[in-house]
Scaffold this motif. Structure first.
Motif: not given
Length: 240
Positions: A179-196
């Motif tokens: 079960f995989i969360n691909v992260g966020s393209v436009g507003q990451p919230r894991d302390g890393d601002w880069r698109a995911s």
């Protein structure tokens, strides 16, 4: 076959274009979106039209849902409420109708996609730890499911127990569910601002989550120029 799987774009055009460019360089042949195309940032219509042009599988996110409604948004936090009220004014009726018709859960080839949870996809609950993931695994009938909503990339695997993997790149093991969360393209919230976003290589049976720098300053200026809350621009740089 290499799938680029992305979501939580949240109207961030610069981040979306960076992800799309990288996916092409990485040899991706197919695209899948796990929802929340709109909300928070300043290019909802542009991002929505681009995703539509891909003609790829898409599921509905909570911001996609609320952007098409006329009900009050009192249950949301003030930042989300302000951005959604603004977004409702920017989308055309045709764009809203397309969002309304999106499904909450879809199966794509041999995997599943959902925005939030599989056990109750329309309640928009969060899967933030392995205990949350257990409930979704109970409703997962494919080996692999991709989701979003938390804006933080995670890979949960289930064999005789459920665990969260430390590495965000993995080779899929036979007989094990993911079960995989691909992260966020436009507003990451894991302390890393880069698109995911994630790449699923069907032949190699691998999933790789990629992080990419994009033109953050342009996105921030667009937010300010649109009259959206300034904190929405500031938080992007913090990855929060």
């Amino acid at each position: 076959m290499r799938y680029a799987i992305f979501g939580d774009i949240h109207a961030n055009w610069e981040a979306l274009m960076t992800v799309m460019g990288d996916s092409q360089e990485q040899g991706c042949t197919h695209y899948v979106c796990v929802g929340d195309i709109v909300g928070y940032n300043a290019d909802p219509g542009e991002c929505l039209d681009y995703v539509r042009s891909l003609n790829c599988p898409v599921v509905k996110g909570n911001h996609d849902e609320e952007a098409t409604q006329e009900r009050t948004l009192d249950e949301l936090n003030p930042l989300a409420e302000s951005a959604l009220l603004w977004t409702r004014q920017k989308l055309t009726e045709d764009q809203k109708q397309w969002l309304r018709e999106l499904k909450l859960v879809r199966q794509v080839r041999d995997f599943t996609i959902v925005h939030a949870t599989l056990d109750s996809p329309g309640s928009w609950a969060y899967v933030a730890n392995r205990f949350d993931a257990m409930a979704s695994f109970s409703y997962q009938f494919t080996q692999l499911c991709f989701y979003g909503h938390t804006h933080a990339p995670r890979i949960y695997e289930k064999d005789d127990t459920v665990r969260c993997l430390r590495d965000t790149d993995t080779t899929l093991r036979r007989g094990v569910k993911y079960f995989i969360n691909v992260g966020s393209v436009g507003q990451p919230r894991d302390g890393d601002w880069r698109a995911s976003y994630a790449i699923y290589d069907v032949e190699k049976q691998t999933v790789n989550i990629r992080r990419l720098e994009y033109d953050l300053r342009t996105t921030q200026q667009k937010i300010r120029d649109a009259g959206l809350p300034t904190i929405l621009a500031e938080r992007l740089a913090l990855g929060r």
